[in-house]
Design an enzyme around this catalytic site. Structure first.
Site, PDB file in Angstrom:
ATOM      1  N   THR A  21      56.797  17.767 -23.811  1.00 44.70           N
ATOM      2  CA  THR A  21      58.086  17.080 -23.761  1.00 44.70           C
ATOM      3  C   THR A  21      57.898  15.805 -22.948  1.00 44.70           C
ATOM      4  OG1 THR A  21      58.821  18.117 -21.702  1.00 44.70           O
ATOM      5  CG2 THR A  21      59.280  19.306 -23.734  1.00 44.70           C
TER       6      THR A  21
ATOM      7  N   THR B 293      55.761  19.360 -18.944  1.00 49.62           N
ATOM      8  CA  THR B 293      57.079  19.000 -18.413  1.00 49.62           C
ATOM      9  C   THR B 293      56.889  17.824 -17.467  1.00 49.62           C
ATOM     10  OG1 THR B 293      57.646  21.342 -18.563  1.00 49.62           O
ATOM     11  CG2 THR B 293      59.094  19.964 -17.222  1.00 49.62           C
TER      12      THR B 293
ATOM     13  N   VAL C 173      52.229  20.140 -15.712  1.00 47.36           N
ATOM     14  CA  VAL C 173      53.063  19.027 -15.252  1.00 47.36           C
ATOM     15  C   VAL C 173      52.535  17.743 -15.879  1.00 47.36           C
ATOM     16  CG1 VAL C 173      53.928  17.787 -13.262  1.00 47.36           C
ATOM     17  CG2 VAL C 173      53.477  20.226 -13.087  1.00 47.36           C
ATOM     18  N   LYS C 174      53.478  16.975 -16.456  1.00 43.08           N
ATOM     19  CA  LYS C 174      53.077  15.730 -17.122  1.00 43.08           C
ATOM     20  C   LYS C 174      53.281  14.564 -16.160  1.00 43.08           C
ATOM     21  CE  LYS C 174      53.437  14.432 -21.965  1.00 43.08           C
ATOM     22  NZ  LYS C 174      54.393  14.168 -23.043  1.00 43.08           N
ATOM     23  N   ILE C 175      52.204  13.826 -15.967  1.00 42.61           N
ATOM     24  CA  ILE C 175      52.228  12.733 -14.988  1.00 42.61           C
ATOM     25  C   ILE C 175      51.626  11.488 -15.627  1.00 42.61           C
ATOM     26  CG2 ILE C 175      51.187  12.005 -12.793  1.00 42.61           C
ATOM     27  CD1 ILE C 175      51.718  14.681 -11.691  1.00 42.61           C
TER      28      ILE C 175
END
Ligand code: G3P
Length: 223
Positions: A27, A57, A83-85
């Protein structure tokens, strides 16, 4: 190559999982916003309950301290979160800190091999080259996927490549040939992947030929 769905739409995710081919979800803030003014945490938790694999996310902060704090909160929402960074200098700093604590990071918005090299050095579990957006500006997006896959495999690095910003089924094919570990695809592309007019014509013809000779009875015994 594994397939993830690039969406926050619950109906589409459910269908992809029911088909037995979607094992993860990615996402981003734009995709979540498409679902309306939702409760981010509640939506992510629901997605995580449907999908067997990782749900990327994204953090919203732009500086590393905020990214790390948000990431630590996000991973408490479910067990299958990555975790999307973003692949910025601040993102890199946050990724290094989170990776040291074994929090899986998907470094997103990757547009160059240099960014991917740094993501792998920082310990990112995934790196997401954006194929379509590079194509949009006249570059060869898939070339970047090839280069990153080659680099990671040459040095035997554990970071996995998620081919992202996929726009059509030909992109999936090229990502698979390039050796991407994962392609994250919009729902429409998933449907496009198994559509073929000759399959539809073949199914119709088999049924017509059968029915002409055997009648419309099937295989199961009639009651
Ligand atoms: O996961 C995000 C990425 O796939 C974005 O795709 O189509 O907005 O460039 P797109």
């Amino acid at each position: 190559m594994r397939l993830f769905l690039d969406t926050a739409n619950l109906a589409h995710i459910r269908h992809g999982v029911e088909l037995g081919v979607v094992t993860g979800v990615t996402t981003n803030p734009s995709l979540v916003s498409k679902e309306g003014k939702v409760d981010y945490k509640a939506l992510v938790k629901e997605i995580c309950a449907i999908v067997p694999g990782p749900v990327s996310t994204e953090v919203l902060s732009l500086e590393s301290g905020g990214m790390v704090a948000e990431a630590r909160e996000i991973v408490t929402w479910a067990e299958n979160i990555a975790v999307k960074i973003p692949a910025t200098a601040e993102g890199l700093k946050a990724t290094s800190a989170l990776s040291r604590d074994r929090i899986p990071v998907n470094m997103t918005l990757c547009f160059s091999l240099n960014q991917a090299i740094l993501a792998a050095e920082a310990g990112a579990a995934y790196v997401s080259p954006f194929v379509g957006r590079l194509d949009d500006i006249g570059e060869d997006g898939m070339r970047l996927v090839v280069d990153i896959v080659d680099y990671l495999s040459y040095y035997n690095l554990p970071t996995q490549v998620i081919a992202a910003s996929i726009r059509h089924s030909a992109h999936c094919l090229s990502a698979a040939k390039a050796g991407a570990h994962i392609a994250t695809i919009p729902y429409g592309v998933l449907l496009q992947m198994f559509e073929h007019p000759l399959t539809d014509i073949g199914v119709r013809r088999f049924a017509e030929d059968w029915n002409k000779v055997m009648g419309s009875g099937g295989i199961l015994p009639t009651q």
